[in-house]
Design a protein around this motif. Structure first.
Motif, PDB file in Angstrom:
ATOM      1  N   SER A 149       3.667  18.907   3.053  1.00 17.42           N
ATOM      2  CA  SER A 149       3.922  18.482   1.675  1.00 17.42           C
ATOM      3  C   SER A 149       4.650  17.141   1.639  1.00 17.42           C
ATOM      4  CB  SER A 149       4.649  19.562   0.869  1.00 17.42           C
ATOM      5  OG  SER A 149       5.880  19.869   1.460  1.00 17.42           O
ATOM      6  N   GLN A 150       5.539  16.911   2.593  1.00 15.19           N
ATOM      7  CA  GLN A 150       6.170  15.578   2.675  1.00 15.19           C
ATOM      8  C   GLN A 150       5.125  14.493   2.884  1.00 15.19           C
ATOM      9  OE1 GLN A 150       9.151  15.099   5.715  1.00 15.19           O
ATOM     10  NE2 GLN A 150      10.493  16.603   4.779  1.00 15.19           N
ATOM     11  N   HIS A 151       4.191  14.841   3.730  1.00 18.31           N
ATOM     12  CA  HIS A 151       3.116  13.912   4.029  1.00 18.31           C
ATOM     13  C   HIS A 151       2.281  13.645   2.768  1.00 18.31           C
ATOM     14  CE1 HIS A 151       0.112  12.790   7.441  1.00 18.31           C
ATOM     15  NE2 HIS A 151       0.104  11.926   6.481  1.00 18.31           N
ATOM     16  N   ALA A 152       1.962  14.715   2.052  1.00 21.61           N
ATOM     17  CA  ALA A 152       1.191  14.578   0.811  1.00 21.61           C
ATOM     18  C   ALA A 152       1.951  13.728  -0.211  1.00 21.61           C
ATOM     19  CB  ALA A 152       0.889  15.965   0.225  1.00 21.61           C
ATOM     20  N   HIS A 153       3.234  14.038  -0.371  1.00 19.74           N
ATOM     21  CA  HIS A 153       4.039  13.263  -1.331  1.00 19.74           C
ATOM     22  C   HIS A 153       4.080  11.788  -0.935  1.00 19.74           C
ATOM     23  CE1 HIS A 153       5.074  17.020  -3.000  1.00 19.74           C
ATOM     24  NE2 HIS A 153       6.096  17.323  -2.239  1.00 19.74           N
ATOM     25  N   SER A 154       4.134  11.528   0.365  1.00 18.26           N
ATOM     26  CA  SER A 154       4.188  10.137   0.817  1.00 18.26           C
ATOM     27  C   SER A 154       2.923   9.391   0.404  1.00 18.26           C
ATOM     28  CB  SER A 154       4.340  10.067   2.335  1.00 18.26           C
ATOM     29  OG  SER A 154       5.538  10.701   2.708  1.00 18.26           O
ATOM     30  N   GLU A 155       1.788  10.074   0.503  1.00 17.03           N
ATOM     31  CA  GLU A 155       0.537   9.435   0.073  1.00 17.03           C
ATOM     32  C   GLU A 155       0.598   9.120  -1.424  1.00 17.03           C
ATOM     33  OE1 GLU A 155      -2.025   8.517   1.886  1.00 17.03           O
ATOM     34  OE2 GLU A 155      -1.780   9.591   3.778  1.00 17.03           O
ATOM     35  N   ILE A 156       1.093  10.066  -2.193  1.00 15.72           N
ATOM     36  CA  ILE A 156       1.071   9.907  -3.649  1.00 15.72           C
ATOM     37  C   ILE A 156       2.115   8.893  -4.114  1.00 15.72           C
ATOM     38  CG2 ILE A 156       1.361  11.127  -5.857  1.00 15.72           C
ATOM     39  CD1 ILE A 156      -1.213  11.747  -4.121  1.00 15.72           C
ATOM     40  N   VAL A 157       3.329   9.015  -3.601  1.00 14.82           N
ATOM     41  CA  VAL A 157       4.364   8.039  -3.977  1.00 14.82           C
ATOM     42  C   VAL A 157       3.974   6.665  -3.417  1.00 14.82           C
ATOM     43  CG1 VAL A 157       6.795   7.410  -3.784  1.00 14.82           C
ATOM     44  CG2 VAL A 157       6.159   9.790  -4.120  1.00 14.82           C
ATOM     45  N   GLY A 158       3.327   6.680  -2.253  1.00 13.48           N
ATOM     46  CA  GLY A 158       2.892   5.429  -1.635  1.00 13.48           C
ATOM     47  C   GLY A 158       1.879   4.655  -2.464  1.00 13.48           C
ATOM     48  N   MET A 159       1.249   5.316  -3.421  1.00 13.71           N
ATOM     49  CA  MET A 159       0.330   4.602  -4.305  1.00 13.71           C
ATOM     50  C   MET A 159       1.079   3.601  -5.191  1.00 13.71           C
ATOM     51  SD  MET A 159      -1.943   7.834  -5.628  1.00 13.71           S
ATOM     52  CE  MET A 159      -3.185   6.903  -6.572  1.00 13.71           C
ATOM     53  N   LEU A 160       2.360   3.890  -5.454  1.00 15.68           N
ATOM     54  CA  LEU A 160       3.078   3.093  -6.461  1.00 15.68           C
ATOM     55  C   LEU A 160       3.393   1.666  -6.022  1.00 15.68           C
ATOM     56  CD1 LEU A 160       5.361   5.989  -7.746  1.00 15.68           C
ATOM     57  CD2 LEU A 160       3.349   5.033  -8.889  1.00 15.68           C
ATOM     58  N   PRO A 161       4.013   1.461  -4.848  1.00 20.45           N
ATOM     59  CA  PRO A 161       4.303   0.076  -4.469  1.00 20.45           C
ATOM     60  C   PRO A 161       3.048  -0.789  -4.346  1.00 20.45           C
ATOM     61  CG  PRO A 161       4.885   1.615  -2.690  1.00 20.45           C
ATOM     62  CD  PRO A 161       4.593   2.427  -3.907  1.00 20.45           C
ATOM     63  N   GLU A 162       1.967  -0.223  -3.868  1.00 22.89           N
ATOM     64  CA  GLU A 162       0.740  -1.019  -3.773  1.00 22.89           C
ATOM     65  C   GLU A 162       0.040  -1.133  -5.121  1.00 22.89           C
ATOM     66  OE1 GLU A 162      -1.367  -0.784   0.283  1.00 22.89           O
ATOM     67  OE2 GLU A 162      -0.544   1.214  -0.088  1.00 22.89           O
ATOM     68  N   GLY A 163       0.085  -0.033  -5.871  1.00 26.31           N
ATOM     69  CA  GLY A 163      -0.497  -0.061  -7.215  1.00 26.31           C
ATOM     70  C   GLY A 163       0.129  -1.155  -8.067  1.00 26.31           C
ATOM     71  N   ASN A 164       1.372  -1.446  -7.764  1.00 22.07           N
ATOM     72  CA  ASN A 164       2.119  -2.507  -8.444  1.00 22.07           C
ATOM     73  C   ASN A 164       1.385  -3.850  -8.437  1.00 22.07           C
ATOM     74  OD1 ASN A 164       4.385  -3.823  -9.552  1.00 22.07           O
ATOM     75  ND2 ASN A 164       5.191  -4.300  -7.517  1.00 22.07           N
ATOM     76  N   TRP A 165       0.488  -4.073  -7.460  1.00 19.31           N
ATOM     77  CA  TRP A 165      -0.199  -5.356  -7.345  1.00 19.31           C
ATOM     78  C   TRP A 165      -1.685  -5.313  -7.684  1.00 19.31           C
ATOM     79  CZ3 TRP A 165       1.348 -10.316  -6.918  1.00 19.31           C
ATOM     80  CH2 TRP A 165       2.739 -10.503  -6.770  1.00 19.31           C
ATOM     81  N   ILE A 166      -2.193  -4.158  -8.112  1.00 16.83           N
ATOM     82  CA  ILE A 166      -3.619  -4.089  -8.458  1.00 16.83           C
ATOM     83  C   ILE A 166      -3.933  -5.072  -9.585  1.00 16.83           C
ATOM     84  CG2 ILE A 166      -5.415  -2.638  -9.497  1.00 16.83           C
ATOM     85  CD1 ILE A 166      -4.118  -0.253  -7.995  1.00 16.83           C
ATOM     86  N   GLY A 167      -3.103  -5.075 -10.598  1.00 16.67           N
ATOM     87  CA  GLY A 167      -3.333  -5.940 -11.755  1.00 16.67           C
ATOM     88  C   GLY A 167      -3.252  -7.421 -11.422  1.00 16.67           C
ATOM     89  N   ARG A 168      -2.494  -7.757 -10.368  1.00 19.92           N
ATOM     90  CA  ARG A 168      -2.267  -9.173 -10.043  1.00 19.92           C
ATOM     91  C   ARG A 168      -2.971  -9.629  -8.775  1.00 19.92           C
ATOM     92  NH1 ARG A 168       4.116  -9.209  -9.994  1.00 19.92           N
ATOM     93  NH2 ARG A 168       3.726  -7.061  -9.341  1.00 19.92           N
ATOM     94  N   ALA A 169      -3.822  -8.816  -8.218  1.00 14.57           N
ATOM     95  CA  ALA A 169      -4.499  -9.219  -6.980  1.00 14.57           C
ATOM     96  C   ALA A 169      -5.157 -10.576  -7.188  1.00 14.57           C
ATOM     97  CB  ALA A 169      -5.545  -8.175  -6.604  1.00 14.57           C
ATOM     98  N   PRO A 170      -5.054 -11.483  -6.185  1.00 14.84           N
ATOM     99  CA  PRO A 170      -5.420 -12.879  -6.409  1.00 14.84           C
ATOM    100  C   PRO A 170      -6.917 -13.190  -6.433  1.00 14.84           C
ATOM    101  CG  PRO A 170      -4.612 -12.590  -4.187  1.00 14.84           C
ATOM    102  CD  PRO A 170      -4.437 -11.281  -4.869  1.00 14.84           C
ATOM    103  N   SER A 171      -7.773 -12.229  -6.085  1.00 11.70           N
ATOM    104  CA  SER A 171      -9.209 -12.471  -6.228  1.00 11.70           C
ATOM    105  C   SER A 171      -9.871 -11.145  -6.586  1.00 11.70           C
ATOM    106  CB  SER A 171      -9.809 -13.032  -4.935  1.00 11.70           C
ATOM    107  OG  SER A 171      -9.870 -12.019  -3.961  1.00 11.70           O
ATOM    108  N   LEU A 172     -11.090 -11.231  -7.075  1.00  8.94           N
ATOM    109  CA  LEU A 172     -11.777  -9.997  -7.477  1.00  8.94           C
ATOM    110  C   LEU A 172     -12.061  -9.116  -6.273  1.00  8.94           C
ATOM    111  CD1 LEU A 172     -14.253 -11.303 -10.215  1.00  8.94           C
ATOM    112  CD2 LEU A 172     -12.026 -10.216 -10.523  1.00  8.94           C
ATOM    113  N   LYS A 173     -12.373  -9.768  -5.156  1.00  9.23           N
ATOM    114  CA  LYS A 173     -12.642  -8.995  -3.953  1.00  9.23           C
ATOM    115  C   LYS A 173     -11.383  -8.261  -3.500  1.00  9.23           C
ATOM    116  CE  LYS A 173     -13.637  -9.893   0.813  1.00  9.23           C
ATOM    117  NZ  LYS A 173     -13.585 -11.028   1.719  1.00  9.23           N
ATOM    118  N   ARG A 174     -10.257  -8.974  -3.484  1.00 12.27           N
ATOM    119  CA  ARG A 174      -8.998  -8.337  -3.085  1.00 12.27           C
ATOM    120  C   ARG A 174      -8.641  -7.205  -4.043  1.00 12.27           C
ATOM    121  NH1 ARG A 174      -8.174  -9.661   2.102  1.00 12.27           N
ATOM    122  NH2 ARG A 174      -7.887 -11.885   2.451  1.00 12.27           N
TER     123      ARG A 174
END
Lengths: 319, 266, 133
Positions: free
Chosen positions: A39-64
């Motif tokens: 479950s720690q591992h599962a939570h890490s995957e889910i919480v881990g979405m947040l710091p990276e998700g933080n940059w989806i809107g600002r990714a510098p190219s469409l491919k990225r």
């Protein structure tokens, strides 16, 4: 059969590398350890979405943007596989999630650090995923069947994650001075926290010994960490960047890199909840869950109505 | 001249896809349940893919020698088109730039748009422009699923609990006024019809309403254009570059890196 | 609010043998006008997913997921388990309808088959010249 006999059968299976499956007898402590770890591992995957998700809107190219979105989505999938593995141990996903939200369950502390620049997305992919993959490859051979199978699937999908991170950094390293600075700065900030991901020294780790005996873990924290350092210390040269450790040096005798001591005070401080983003991460997860309650409830209510209607229809047809 | 029209028309299709993808991607990591987080992200990925194909085509058009749109310099890329135009140059409809709101609002926006996009692409498959026809044909498979997924959610929420029903009604209040624009042709859309490669959007309206009402019926909602919505004024302008205030913020986020570090490669 | 969980999934074992308590403290608040039912917004049922990766191959168990109904389970399976085009056909079945054999009886269920070596192709010692059999 007595508990002693059952335990002997269980340990024999472990010795013979026979996977333990959900309905097999297993010691309570084995089950508890698995539930905690998976479950720690599962939570890490889910919480881990947040710091990276933080940059989806600002990714510098469409491919990225597309790649990052697909990667963060994969993490949701991985969390899902792992929650499913805990469910085979008799713990529902909801219960597991409630434990996360109450602060009882932990997740990897690395995700309590902020992603400040685009280079952080590269550094997270390269260092954080790189560290995670070492752990995950080991776990593909873990003794509990559903966990091992989830890990095989995850490893297969993760293979592109670390590459995409490194690829981001390669682009930066070949770019303008500003981009190269951004790259080095991200490596500087993520290096030590990613070393911390492997957990306390073997001598300090309370869970490690038993987990190794049960073949849940098959390499120690320090062994994995050393493997990671040896790997990254070489790869960083490709980027023409450096790792922020004056003690990092190839050791001819050991055939490994020597490296400096981790700041364990910082490690424990973040574990205890005082990292830069601990509060924001948990708040975000709780908010998504709470605001989703009416949605989940509506779908349940609709499913019940539809079922009732179908049954009524059937009755009519019979009559 | 025809090329200007084709360029504008393609950019309009691309902008629609990109802006809705950007909006939907805000859900990633914040969905009501993991499985649906993954589902809405899939839709977002499909739309980014469509946008990229369309921008790439538009870049080809603009890069080929043509004095009237100042092209022929070979400089445009999918990214320059997405990242370096300002609000007034964006040609997406108002509907797709509206905020996510709650799950009901996101679902209804998707349902309205996907149903429209399905009908549009069905016609566009037959376009005299081979590239647009090919993109439409490929995208149609994805959009078919978007319609199915969003329709089912509209029904689930409408016929779920009193709360979900109420939230869906609120969403309808928020979004209905932006649906008229889908069927009111912009200048380049009308010109594209004349030129032979475009779709007459006004002709899609009847089929769209029929589908919407069919799903609304299942969702125990009154007909879309009934229930006090008969005379609601339809907002337009997005397709001609006159947007709601929302778009500026979307672009500020979307374009941040390209604007902060001009000319850098990522 | 204390909720006693009594859900059993396939592969589960009774609480008295299980590790940890299945009693949880409900900490997440359901929405204010959510109807006040117990477990509002609770887990949707668990489903097992089977995917046929290409024509001519059996459906294979790939994992599980949560969904409110069968329709949604199939769509979720498509989104979750076929993100890389891994399937052409999906089966879902609610986990509670799966009956599993008891591992303690494994001996009586499977061991007789171990005697019937003639069921296995390697039982037959064939001449090396014979190919394609």
């Amino acid at each position: 059969m007595s508990v002693q006999e059952l335990e002997k059968i269980f340990l024999d299976k472990i010795d013979q590398e026979i996977k333990i499956e959900p309905k097999d007898w297993m010691p309570d402590a084995y089950r508890k350890t698995l539930v905690r770890q998976i479950s720690q591992h599962a939570h890490s995957e889910i919480v881990g979405m947040l710091p990276e998700g933080n940059w989806i809107g600002r990714a510098p190219s469409l491919k990225r943007k597309a790649i990052l979105l697909a990667k963060v989505q994969d993490e949701a999938g991985h969390g899902l596989y792992l929650y499913s593995a805990t469910e085979t141990l008799g713990t529902t996903r909801e219960q597991t999630i409630v434990d996360l939200h109450s602060g009882k369950a932990k997740y990897s502390s690395i995700f309590n650090y902020p992603t400040l620049t685009w280079a952080d997305i590269g550094a997270v992919g390269w260092l954080v995923d790189g560290a995670a993959i070492l752990n995950q490859v080991m776990l593909c051979r873990t003794s509990y069947g559903p966990y091992a199978r989830a890990m095989v699937r995850i490893c297969k999908e993760e293979s592109f994650h670390q590459r995409q991170g490194f690829d981001i950094l390669v682009a930066l390293s070949k770019g303008t001075q500003e981009q190269r600075d951004m790259c080095q700065d991200a490596i500087n900030r993520w290096w030590w926290p990613s070393l911390m991901m492997f957990g306390p020294h073997d001598s300090e780790s309370t869970n490690s010994e038993q987990s190794t005996k049960w073949k849940i873990k098959r390499m120690s924290n320090d062994e994995l960490r050393q493997k990671f350092v040896d790997m990254i210390a070489e790869q960083v040269k490709v980027l023409n960047m450096t790792l922020p450790d004056p003690h990092l040096k190839w050791n001819e005798q050991t055939n490994h890199y020597d490296f400096g001591e981790i700041n364990w005070a910082e490690f424990w401080n973040v574990v205890k909840g005082n990292g830069p983003c601990n509060k924001q991460r948990l708040d975000a997860r709780r908010k998504a869950w709470d605001e989703g309650a009416w949605v989940r409830e509506a779908a349940t209510a609709y499913a019940a109505k539809r079922k009732a209607r179908a049954e009524k229809q059937e009755e009519k047809q019979i009559a | 001249m025809t090329k200007d029209i084709l360029y504008n028309y393609t950019m309009h299709l691309a902008d629609n896809a990109l802006i809705l993808a950007q909006r939907n991607s805000e859900w990633c990591g914040h969905g009501p349940v993991l499985e649906q987080d993954i589902a809405i992200t899939n839709i977002s990925l499909d739309l980014i893919g469509q946008a990229r194909s369309l921008y790439q085509y538009a870049a080809e058009l603009i890069n080929a020698p043509s004095p009237s749109i100042g092209g022929g310099r070979g400089e445009a890329t999918e990214d320059s088109l997405a990242y370096l135009r300002d609000v007034r140059q964006y040609k997406n409809c108002l509907l797709v730039e509206q905020p996510n709101g709650d799950w009901a609002q996101t679902i209804l926006r998707q349902f309205f748009f996907s149903t429209y996009q399905y009908l549009l692409y069905q016609q566009l498959q037959k376009s005299t422009d081979d590239t647009l026809a090919a993109i439409a044909e490929k995208s149609l498979k994805e959009v078919t699923y978007h319609v199915r997924w969003s329709s089912e959610w509209v029904v689930r929420l409408g016929d779920g609990t009193p709360e979900s029903h109420g939230r869906l009604e609120n969403a309808l209040e928020e979004l209905w006024m932006y649906t008229g624009e889908l069927f009111a042709p912009a200048t380049y859309e009308a010109e594209a019809v004349t030129a032979g490669f475009g779709v007459e959007v006004s002709a899609l309206k009847a089929a769209w309403e029929q589908k919407v009402n069919e799903i609304f019926g299942e969702a125990t909602l009154p007909d879309a254009a009934a229930g006090g919505r008969e005379g609601i004024y339809m907002q337009t302008g997005g397709k001609e570059g006159v947007h709601s205030e929302q778009l500026g913020y979307i672009l500020a986020e979307l374009q941040y890196m390209q604007r902060a570090y001009p000319g850098a490669e990522w | 609010m204390e909720i006693r969980l009594t859900k059993y999934y396939y592969g589960d074992i009774p609480e008295d043998k299980g590790g940890g308590s299945n009693t949880i403290k409900k900490t997440s608040s359901s929405s204010p006008n959510g109807g006040g039912r117990d477990g509002a917004g609770a887990d949707w049922p668990l489903w097992e997913v089977f995917i046929r990766s290409k024509q001519g191959i059996d459906h294979k168990h790939v994992g599980s997921l949560h969904a409110a109904d069968a329709q949604m389970a199939i769509e979720n399976a498509r989104d979750v388990y076929t993100r890389r085009m891994e399937g052409v056909s999906i089966w879902v079945v609610e986990s509670k309808f799966i009956h599993a054999s008891n591992p303690d009886e494994a001996a009586s269920l499977y061991e007789p088959a171990n005697d019937k070596v003639y069921r296995h192709p390697t039982f037959y010692d064939l001449p090396d010249e014979l190919t394609h059999m």
